[in-house]
Design an enzyme around this catalytic site. Structure first.
Site, short mmCIF file in Angstrom:
data_model
loop_
_atom_site.label_atom_id
_atom_site.label_comp_id
_atom_site.label_asym_id
_atom_site.label_seq_id
_atom_site.Cartn_x
_atom_site.Cartn_y
_atom_site.Cartn_z
N ASP A 100 0.50 -0.98 0.09
CA ASP A 100 -0.38 0.18 0.57
C ASP A 100 0.49 1.03 0.03
OD1 ASP A 100 -2.15 1.56 0.39
OD2 ASP A 100 -2.32 1.38 2.35
N HIS A 105 -3.73 14.09 0.49
CA HIS A 105 -3.85 12.73 1.73
C HIS A 105 -3.03 13.13 3.12
CE1 HIS A 105 -5.17 9.41 3.90
NE2 HIS A 105 -3.84 8.95 3.65
N GLU A 126 -10.64 3.97 3.61
CA GLU A 126 -9.73 4.65 2.32
C GLU A 126 -9.80 4.14 1.23
OE1 GLU A 126 -5.56 5.57 5.41
OE2 GLU A 126 -5.52 3.77 4.51
N GLU A 132 -9.45 3.73 -1.98
CA GLU A 132 -7.47 3.37 -2.81
C GLU A 132 -8.70 2.29 -4.34
OE1 GLU A 132 -4.55 2.69 -0.74
OE2 GLU A 132 -5.36 2.92 1.12
N ASP A 164 -9.30 0.57 2.23
CA ASP A 164 -8.07 -0.19 3.08
C ASP A 164 -8.27 0.16 5.25
OD1 ASP A 164 -6.28 -0.49 4.49
OD2 ASP A 164 -4.84 1.41 3.91
N ARG A 180 -8.27 4.06 13.40
CA ARG A 180 -6.92 4.78 13.58
C ARG A 180 -5.98 5.01 15.02
NH1 ARG A 180 -5.71 5.68 8.41
NH2 ARG A 180 -8.14 6.81 6.88
N GLN A 183 -3.90 2.13 15.04
CA GLN A 183 -2.11 2.91 13.65
C GLN A 183 -1.66 3.83 14.29
OE1 GLN A 183 -3.90 4.47 10.38
NE2 GLN A 183 -1.66 5.08 9.40
N LYS A 234 -3.96 -1.89 10.34
CA LYS A 234 -4.94 -1.74 8.74
C LYS A 234 -4.25 -3.52 8.18
CE LYS A 234 -2.87 2.49 7.36
NZ LYS A 234 -3.66 2.66 6.42
N THR A 241 -8.81 -6.32 3.99
CA THR A 241 -8.51 -4.60 2.54
C THR A 241 -9.77 -5.60 2.09
OG1 THR A 241 -6.07 -4.66 2.94
CG2 THR A 241 -6.73 -3.86 0.87
N THR A 301 -4.19 5.90 -0.23
CA THR A 301 -5.34 6.97 -0.37
C THR A 301 -5.86 7.66 -1.11
OG1 THR A 301 -5.66 6.72 2.02
CG2 THR A 301 -7.85 8.08 1.19
N GLU A 337 -9.57 12.56 7.31
CA GLU A 337 -9.59 13.35 6.94
C GLU A 337 -11.13 14.39 6.71
OE1 GLU A 337 -6.86 13.42 3.10
OE2 GLU A 337 -7.56 11.28 3.65
O1 LIG Z 1 1.18 8.04 9.63
C1 LIG Z 1 0.51 8.01 8.29
O2 LIG Z 1 1.26 9.23 8.36
C2 LIG Z 1 -0.02 7.54 7.89
C3 LIG Z 1 0.22 6.48 7.43
C4 LIG Z 1 -1.04 5.48 6.52
O3 LIG Z 1 -2.15 5.93 6.81
C5 LIG Z 1 -0.64 4.80 5.62
C6 LIG Z 1 -1.48 4.39 4.48
O4 LIG Z 1 -3.05 3.94 4.43
C7 LIG Z 1 -1.85 5.37 3.57
C8 LIG Z 1 -2.67 5.55 2.74
O5 LIG Z 1 -3.49 5.36 2.26
O6 LIG Z 1 -2.33 6.62 1.75
CA LIG Z 2 -4.32 3.03 2.67
MG LIG Z 3 -6.18 -2.99 5.16
#
Ligand SMILES: O=C(O)/C=C/C(=O)CC(=O)CC(=O)O
Ligand SMILES: [Ca+2]
Ligand SMILES: [Mg+2]
Length: 401
Positions: free
Chosen positions: A113, A120, A186, A188, A220, A224, A227, A240, A244, A335, A349
């Protein structure tokens, strides 16, 4: 827009289906309007030289066959579906889509990914790291990505169980365990690798069309809170890897030629292996218009044409160290978010980290609640002013197990 206009003879996306009376018998099909042509049966009826790959219970043999075969098969399909002399034979092998169950069409090999939307990445940087620069110093020099979990790529319609895990509430000193409270999406675009490459031999920008077969819409799903706590310093992991979702339809790149556009202006000169402004390199962007619906309400319309890094650059970067490609590798764009608020491809976002919830008729949404359903759809400009529909990717959130 009707399905016959979105899935006409210039589209012809591939999928894998079964019928209710033979649930264990998976067959390749190509979507044509509201019908699906049974490819194995049609290939036998017409005596196709490619009948062996078309009667396989997976798209993988066709993916592996390489671009000359992809093109020959596509021209055969167009002929079967549009030539009047074939109408009666073809009609015997067209099945109504509404009667079929659709499956994941190929075995996903590796899953990667990326993070290719400047809008984004800037938004996420501001939300996750308010005290630092939004974009990291490497962002405009290489397409950032991570390796994900191929085994949890699921086809549209598969329920998404809310993941459990560790999260650290801001005013606690230690983490807590439980169901994610910040489950997100997300929007994508996924790229499906067909022809493999040799270990040790990078695939350059000009190799994109020889190796990549087509595209699929992809969600995706992202927790959060998991993460934010786990990602330092190695990047996304369990937040993540739980699911998916992809569309059941793989649209060949050959259907998207009219949608090719130049990518945005580059802010820094790129190293030669990524430099797509060089002589003889075709424009690498695609004008795909995505719609995100939450419980039937349109919440975003992310424009893929705004992506800073192209799929060809991502492929070149992913293999520049000599890493090889396998048939069935899937890599996602990252994304898709445009410059406008309603073009943001994630709730993170759209609600600015949950601080500005969306007002829906059924109540406010910062992140997803159990029972919520998300549907991504997209279309691209086709030849002669027509439209190429990308299949939808749908998923409903179920409570934690
Ligand atoms: O820590 C970050 O800046 C964020 C990372 C993500 O969210 C990873 C991701 O899946 C990126 C995306 O889908 O654009
Ligand atoms: Ca992603
Ligand atoms: Mg995923």
């Amino acid at each position: 827009m009707s399905d016959s206009a979105l899935f006409g003879p210039d589209n012809l996306p591939y999928g894998l289906f079964s019928t209710p009376d033979q649930p264990g018998h998976r067959r390749l099909g190509v979507r044509f309007g509201d019908d699906v042509l049974d490819l194995g049966a049609a290939a036998a009826a017409f005596g196709s030289p490619h009948a062996d790959v078309l009667r396989a219970p997976s798209l993988s043999p066709l993916l592996a066959a390489g671009r000359p075969v992809w093109q020959e098969v596509r021209s055969e399909l167009r002929d079967w579906l549009t030539d009047d002399t074939h109408r009666a034979t073809t009609a015997r092998h067209l099945l109504p889509l509404s009667d079929l169950r659709l499956h994941l069409p190929f075995e996903v090999a590796d899953y990667v990914d990326f993070y290719a939307s400047e809008h984004h990445a800037t938004n996420v940087g501001r939300i996750f790291r308010p005290d630092g620069e939004a974009l990291t110093p490497n962002w405009k020099h290489l397409p950032i990505g991570y390796h994900g979990r191929a085994g949890t790529v699921v086809v549209s319609g598969t329920p998404v169980v809310r993941p459990q895990g560790q999260r650290k509430p801001p005013n606690e000193s230690v983490p807590v365990f439980g169901p994610s409270r910040r489950l997100d999406i997300e929007a994508e675009v996924g790229f499906v690798v067909g022809a493999p490459s040799e270990l040790g031999s990078p695939v350059g920008l000009t190799g994109f069309r020889d190796h990549v077969f087509g595209v699929t819409l992809l969600n995706d799903w992202s927790a959060r809170d998991l993460q934010a706590w786990e990602y330092v310093p190695l990047g996304p992991f369990l937040g993540k890897s739980f699911a998916t979702s992809v569309s059941p339809w793989i649209t060949p790149l050959d259907a998207l030629d009219a949608a090719r556009v130049p990518p945005p202006e580059r802010d820094f000169p790129l190293l030669p292996y990524l430099d797509d402004s060089a002589e003889g390199i075709e424009p690498g962007g695609y004008d795909l218009r995505i719609t995100v619906e939450l419980n039937g309400h349109v919440i975003a319309e992310p424009p893929f044409a705004t992506m800073y890094w192209t799929a060809a650059q991502q492929l070149a970067h992913m293999t520049v160290n000599g890493a090889s490609l396998r048939t069935g590798d899937l890599y996602a764009s990252g994304t898709v978010s445009g410059p406008e608020h309603k073009q943001r491809g994630s709730l993170l976002e759209l609600t600015w980290g949950g601080r500005e919830p969306l007002a829906l008729p059924e109540g406010e949404r910062a992140f997803l609640e159990d029972g919520d359903e998300v549907v991504l759809t997209a279309w691209a400009p086709g030849p002669g002013g027509g439209r190429i529909g990308l299949g939808e990717v749908r998923g409903r959130v179920e409570p934690s197990a």
